[in-house]
Motif scaffolding. Structure first.
Motif, PDB file in Angstrom:
ATOM      1  N   HIS A 138      -5.563  -6.084   0.976  1.00  0.00           N
ATOM      2  CA  HIS A 138      -4.875  -4.937   0.443  1.00  0.00           C
ATOM      3  C   HIS A 138      -4.179  -4.403   1.748  1.00  0.00           C
ATOM      4  O   HIS A 138      -2.889  -4.340   1.707  1.00  0.00           O
ATOM      5  N   ASP A 139      -5.046  -4.095   2.691  1.00  0.00           N
ATOM      6  CA  ASP A 139      -4.593  -3.686   4.055  1.00  0.00           C
ATOM      7  C   ASP A 139      -3.461  -4.382   4.737  1.00  0.00           C
ATOM      8  O   ASP A 139      -2.580  -4.074   5.156  1.00  0.00           O
ATOM      9  N   TYR A 140      -3.545  -5.834   4.399  1.00  0.00           N
ATOM     10  CA  TYR A 140      -2.454  -6.803   4.930  1.00  0.00           C
ATOM     11  C   TYR A 140      -1.536  -6.904   3.878  1.00  0.00           C
ATOM     12  O   TYR A 140      -0.080  -6.561   4.383  1.00  0.00           O
ATOM     13  N   TYR A 141      -1.390  -7.393   2.704  1.00  0.00           N
ATOM     14  CA  TYR A 141      -0.448  -7.580   1.803  1.00  0.00           C
ATOM     15  C   TYR A 141       0.332  -6.482   1.152  1.00  0.00           C
ATOM     16  O   TYR A 141       1.523  -6.714   0.785  1.00  0.00           O
ATOM     17  N   LYS A 142      -0.304  -5.325   1.016  1.00  0.00           N
ATOM     18  CA  LYS A 142       0.196  -4.176   0.248  1.00  0.00           C
ATOM     19  C   LYS A 142       0.729  -3.259   1.128  1.00  0.00           C
ATOM     20  O   LYS A 142       1.187  -2.003   0.516  1.00  0.00           O
ATOM     21  N   THR A 143       0.763  -3.286   2.511  1.00  0.00           N
ATOM     22  CA  THR A 143       1.222  -2.122   3.344  1.00  0.00           C
ATOM     23  C   THR A 143       2.186  -2.721   4.075  1.00  0.00           C
ATOM     24  O   THR A 143       2.638  -3.986   4.202  1.00  0.00           O
ATOM     25  N   GLU A 144       2.958  -1.905   4.890  1.00  0.00           N
ATOM     26  CA  GLU A 144       3.850  -2.268   5.801  1.00  0.00           C
ATOM     27  C   GLU A 144       3.645  -3.198   6.886  1.00  0.00           C
ATOM     28  O   GLU A 144       4.012  -4.274   7.272  1.00  0.00           O
ATOM     29  N   ARG A 145       2.172  -3.304   6.845  1.00  0.00           N
ATOM     30  CA  ARG A 145       1.587  -4.481   8.035  1.00  0.00           C
ATOM     31  C   ARG A 145       2.009  -5.836   7.760  1.00  0.00           C
ATOM     32  O   ARG A 145       2.371  -6.624   8.548  1.00  0.00           O
TER      33      ARG A 145
END
Length: 355
Positions: A247-254
């Motif tokens: 989630h921290d990768y795919y669902k954020t600006e990251r």
């Protein structure tokens, strides 16, 4: 019986014309992908490489879209690397970052969208296949091997996450691939047939097949294909740590990208049926070319690389476990991704340097 030679000639001429027109039409269709020309990646553009959009096709006639990265002022025929992955991602995310960085080291690279993904062709959309997803790597080798600025004897591939498994599968089947690197590799057949950490039973597998087969009926009646929803959002508090990391990768600006299945509505639900029934890593013991497996020490998926490495044969096989790294650290954390090691590996084996 009297044979009318003129009539036969006219018929043959007409058939030849139809074939040529059909071939031209097919090739024309393969070149009419809707490609975005603006820079829309999840990583900054390098001033050390030239970037262009290219297209090629696999042996199923599906047109593939790729970003090509070439060192500025490069001369002659270069060693080349085709990059793809992760599973459910597009070339504007992880694979593009890897490809651009390796071009900075001096390789000509392409990061491609697999069939049915992103800017590549193929319908239905957002589908994966043990055969076609593997084939796409060999199709990339087809394309690279006929470029005038590529040395066809010095081509490697790099697969990330699920496309790490497809890369190994391609290397087992395609001797033109001289070196293969996988990063944070998944065996998509194993995880779908056995679940994470091989906890799925025969009964569990039957129930999954039953559920997915019922979904096939629903999809057929509806005239479209229901998708699996991508990376869960919002994340439940009791979700496993690796789900939160995704989630921290795919669902954020990251790492979010508008064309990424994982960032949005996911992959077709029934796609995993084929993986349950068709193991992709059946012949990796027969890979004669060089292989480097890279994985994070803290990655939930680490066992995929470790188990695959045990099956590989030859002195040209290596595994590198990155201390403290999790699965998604190897997506975009350039302080963690061992680009120097990857570069040295490709330099060694794509140039056939003896130890």
């Amino acid at each position: 019986m009297k044979i009318n030679v003129v009539s036969i000639f006219i018929v043959l001429l007409a058939l030849t014309s139809c074939v040529n027109n059909s071939t031209s039409k097919r090739n024309k269709n393969m070149d009419t992908l809707n490609l975005t020309q603006k820079w829309d990646k999840t990583f900054p553009k390098s001033d050390k490489v030239e970037h262009t959009k290219v297209t090629f096709h696999n042996r199923y006639g599906i047109a593939l879209a790729a970003d090509l990265y070439k060192p500025k002022n490069a001369q002659g025929r270069l060693a080349a690397i085709a990059v793809s992955g992760p599973y459910g991602a597009v070339k504007e995310q992880v694979s593009g970052r890897y490809a651009q960085t390796l071009a900075e080291y001096g390789f000509l690279t392409i990061a491609f969208d697999p069939s049915y993904y992103g800017e590549s062709g193929g319908t239905p959309r957002n589908l994966t296949s043990p055969e076609i997803s593997t084939e796409d790597f060999s199709a990339a080798v087809d394309y690279l091997s006929v470029r005038k600025d590529v040395d066809a004897q010095r081509i490697g591939i790099l697969g990330i996450c699920g496309w790490g498994g497809f890369a190994l599968n391609a290397a087992a089947n395609d001797p033109r691939i001289k070196a293969t690197v996988t990063s944070t590799m998944y065996d998509m057949s194993r995880v779908n047939a056995n679940g994470y950490f091989d906890k799925m039973t025969v009964d569990d597998r039957y129930e999954l097949r039953k559920k997915l087969s019922e979904q096939r009926t629903k999809d057929y009646l509806a005239g479209n294909y229901e998708r699996d929803g991508g990376v869960v959002n919002p994340v439940p508090e009791d979700a496993p740590l690796f789900v939160k990391q995704y989630h921290d990768y795919y669902k954020t600006e990251r790492g979010y990208h508008r064309r990424s299945p994982n960032s949005n509505d996911g992959i077709n639900k029934t796609a995993i049926l084929a993986f349950i029934n068709m193991p992709i890593l059946s012949y990796i013991e027969e890979i004669r070319s060089a292989v480097l497996l890279v994985h994070g020490e803290q990655a939930h998926s680490r066992y995929f690389s470790e188990d695959a490495f045990k099956r590989l044969k030859g002195e040209n096989k290596e595994i590198l476990i990155i201390p403290g790294a999790n699965h998604t650290d190897l997506y975009d954390n350039e302080n963690v991704i061992p680009f120097n090691k990857i570069n040295n590996f490709f330099v060694k084996y794509l140039n056939e340097i003896d130890e």
